[in-house]
Scaffold this active site. Structure first.
Site, PDB file in Angstrom:
ATOM      1  N   ARG A  82       0.342  -1.183   0.003  1.00  0.00           N
ATOM      2  CA  ARG A  82      -0.279  -0.214   0.481  1.00  0.00           C
ATOM      3  C   ARG A  82       0.877   0.999  -0.060  1.00  0.00           C
ATOM      4  O   ARG A  82       0.737   2.292  -0.470  1.00  0.00           O
ATOM      5  CB  ARG A  82      -0.949  -0.197   0.985  1.00  0.00           C
ATOM      6  CG  ARG A  82      -1.925   1.005   1.257  1.00  0.00           C
ATOM      7  CD  ARG A  82      -3.459   0.590   1.999  1.00  0.00           C
ATOM      8  NE  ARG A  82      -2.318   1.297   3.236  1.00  0.00           N
ATOM      9  CZ  ARG A  82      -3.415   0.989   4.702  1.00  0.00           C
ATOM     10  NH1 ARG A  82      -4.834   0.328   4.600  1.00  0.00           N
ATOM     11  NH2 ARG A  82      -2.812   0.485   5.692  1.00  0.00           N
ATOM     12  N   LYS A 184      -2.671   6.385   1.466  1.00  0.00           N
ATOM     13  CA  LYS A 184      -2.769   7.677   2.804  1.00  0.00           C
ATOM     14  C   LYS A 184      -1.463   8.662   2.653  1.00  0.00           C
ATOM     15  O   LYS A 184      -0.579   8.437   2.874  1.00  0.00           O
ATOM     16  CB  LYS A 184      -1.623   5.779   3.409  1.00  0.00           C
ATOM     17  CG  LYS A 184      -2.728   6.108   4.971  1.00  0.00           C
ATOM     18  CD  LYS A 184      -2.813   4.341   6.426  1.00  0.00           C
ATOM     19  CE  LYS A 184      -2.045   4.603   7.420  1.00  0.00           C
ATOM     20  NZ  LYS A 184      -3.200   5.398   7.509  1.00  0.00           N
ATOM     21  N   GLU A 220     -16.164   6.469   4.792  1.00  0.00           N
ATOM     22  CA  GLU A 220     -15.315   5.735   5.672  1.00  0.00           C
ATOM     23  C   GLU A 220     -15.152   7.003   7.208  1.00  0.00           C
ATOM     24  O   GLU A 220     -16.041   8.283   6.745  1.00  0.00           O
ATOM     25  CB  GLU A 220     -14.149   4.643   5.470  1.00  0.00           C
ATOM     26  CG  GLU A 220     -12.880   6.563   4.730  1.00  0.00           C
ATOM     27  CD  GLU A 220     -11.673   5.957   4.286  1.00  0.00           C
ATOM     28  OE1 GLU A 220     -11.719   4.726   5.162  1.00  0.00           O
ATOM     29  OE2 GLU A 220     -10.954   6.045   3.191  1.00  0.00           O
TER      30      GLU A 220
HETATM   31  N1  PLP Z   1      -9.410   4.038   6.441  1.00  0.00           N
HETATM   32  C1  PLP Z   1      -8.285   5.043   6.957  1.00  0.00           C
HETATM   33  C2  PLP Z   1      -8.420   6.248   6.323  1.00  0.00           C
HETATM   34  C3  PLP Z   1      -6.883   4.792   7.867  1.00  0.00           C
HETATM   35  O1  PLP Z   1      -6.408   6.047   7.975  1.00  0.00           O
HETATM   36  C4  PLP Z   1      -7.281   3.389   8.364  1.00  0.00           C
HETATM   37  C5  PLP Z   1      -5.584   3.774   9.179  1.00  0.00           C
HETATM   38  O2  PLP Z   1      -5.125   2.750   8.611  1.00  0.00           O
HETATM   39  C6  PLP Z   1      -7.991   2.635   7.936  1.00  0.00           C
HETATM   40  C7  PLP Z   1      -8.888   3.110   7.240  1.00  0.00           C
HETATM   41  C8  PLP Z   1      -7.743   1.605   8.201  1.00  0.00           C
HETATM   42  O3  PLP Z   1      -6.456   0.735   7.849  1.00  0.00           O
HETATM   43  P1  PLP Z   1      -5.908  -0.985   7.925  1.00  0.00           P
HETATM   44  O4  PLP Z   1      -6.739  -2.006   8.534  1.00  0.00           O
HETATM   45  O5  PLP Z   1      -5.125  -1.112   6.745  1.00  0.00           O
HETATM   46  O6  PLP Z   1      -4.912  -0.068   9.461  1.00  0.00           O
HETATM   47  C1  COI Z   2      -3.576   3.368  11.971  1.00  0.00           C
HETATM   48  O1  COI Z   2      -5.292   2.862  12.038  1.00  0.00           O
HETATM   49  O2  COI Z   2      -3.001   2.835  11.911  1.00  0.00           O
HETATM   50  C2  COI Z   2      -4.139   4.601  10.990  1.00  0.00           C
HETATM   51  O3  COI Z   2      -3.432   4.726   9.897  1.00  0.00           O
HETATM   52  C3  COI Z   2      -4.784   4.813  11.791  1.00  0.00           C
HETATM   53  C4  COI Z   2      -4.902   6.548  12.188  1.00  0.00           C
HETATM   54  C5  COI Z   2      -6.239   7.481  12.260  1.00  0.00           C
HETATM   55  C6  COI Z   2      -4.389   6.209  13.730  1.00  0.00           C
END
Ligand code: PLP
Ligand code: COI
Length: 341
Positions: A82, A184, A220
């Site tokens: 990612r 991200k 989201e």
């Molecule tokens: N959506 C956003 C905007 C996020 O910042 C995060 C955190 O990483 C997620 C979703 C969840 O992603 P993940 O499950 O890969 O941590």
């Molecule tokens: C994560 O879940 O790792 C994120 O980056 C979310 C963040 C807003 C703390």
């Protein structure tokens, strides 16, 4: 190895300086070998591209202590992939994915004393990130970059841990169609700060963002994907090109379908449907699965039948299975667990 004297169970989601962090510099078209260092300070030009034009991105994953005392992390290869996608969209150089995983492993190993013990309720949060570090004044990408990884022990992202939260539908947009919502980028979070401060001031734990084009579909929150459960037990997650492809959400959908034998749907979710769902949760690395008990839409309350006292039964089953895999209590699908030591 002796653990640090930390009251693990009282940790929230905050930063604590740990012993070592990884740093690699990009210059003249190549990444250097990278080192682990004690130095937690970053010195860059006053005109660094990250400071002027927000050329920065990050990842987030966790390390866990398993029941039998190993330190592991969860699907770091997907974070590496990612981050590559993010870097390409932001005109940043990709940090090679195998080196990303190795940097995570090395940084966690060097901070093993900070990995919370099994059963403590805490985990070690790992934050890989990259920024444009040389002086840029015309709008263009930097020539030099720094890739870093630090770690910090954390507790639950939302106060109260597994207690259901109340969120609101916000009038602010998170991501435009064809924008940067699917990567991200630091800029996605900078622009969400006003909305989250305003939500907190009004007593809400998070914002539900709708799609910017029609404001009819669920996207989201600021830091997690949504997961809904229908009254007949189907797990539904919103599909959109402008939300972050959560690794937790993708893992949960696999777990629901292939381990728990549930029906799953990854599709557009209209806000009008939300009142008919039985359960709602926020899923992400930091959030794990945080149950949502109430969604407030401009004064109109949607109270999920699962209530405000505890997680709904399907959410709980998903939570127990996912954390069971992460903490080594259940067998993981092939390749999901990277043993660190
Ligand atoms: N959506 C956003 C905007 C996020 O910042 C995060 C955190 O990483 C997620 C979703 C969840 O992603 P993940 O499950 O890969 O941590
Ligand atoms: C994560 O879940 O790792 C994120 O980056 C979310 C963040 C807003 C703390």
């Amino acid at each position: 190895m002796e653990k640090k004297d930390i009251d693990w169970s009282s940790l929230g989601f905050g930063y604590m300086k740990t012993d070592k962090r990884y740093v690699s510099n990009y210059k003249d078209g190549a990444w250097d070998n990278g080192v682990l260092t004690d130095d937690d300070q970053v010195t860059i030009s006053e005109c660094a591209c990250v400071l002027q034009y927000a050329q920065t991105c990050f990842e987030g994953l966790k390390a866990y202590t398993t029941e039998d005392g190993k330190i592991v992390c969860f699907r770091p290869d997907l974070n590496a992939a990612r981050m590559s996608d993010t870097c390409k969209r932001l005109e940043m150089p990709v940090f090679p994915e195998d080196r990303f995983v190795q940097a995570v492993v090395d940084t966690v190993k060097a901070n093993a004393a900070y990995v919370p013990p099994f059963g403590s309720g805490a985990t070690l949060y790992i934050r890989p990130y990259m920024f444009g570090s040389d002086a840029i004044i015309g709008v263009k990408p930097a020539n030099e970059y720094q890739f870093r990884v630090f770690t910090t022990p954390v507790g639950p992202y939302f106060k109260g841990g597994a207690k259901p939260i109340t969120i609101r539908v916000t009038d602010f947009d998170r991501a435009a169609p064809h924008g940067t919502g699917h990567i991200k980028a630091g800029l996605n979070y900078a622009m969400s700060l006003h909305a989250i401060v305003d939500a907190h001031n009004q007593g809400y734990a998070e914002n539900m963002y709708l799609d910017a084009a029609t404001r009819t579909k669920v996207e989201e929150t600021g830091g997690a994907n949504f997961l809904f459960v229908t009254k007949d037990g189907t797990v539904v997650t919103p599909k959109s090109d402008s939300i972050l492809p959560s690794i937790t959400r993708r893992s949960l959908m696999y777990v629901a379908e292939h381990i728990l034998g549930m029906k799953v749907e990854h599709r557009e979710v209209y806000f009008d449907e939300v009142k008919d769902f039985a359960e709602c949760g926020l899923c992400g690395t930091a959030a794990v699965i945080s149950p949502v008990g109430k969604i407030v839409d401009h004064g109109k309350e949607i109270c999920l039948p699962s209530g405000m006292d505890e997680m709904g039964p399907v959410t709980k089953k998903l939570y127990d299975t996912l954390t069971g895999i992460q903490m080594g209590r259940m067998e993981a699908p092939e390749g999901w667990i990277k043993v660190i030591e």
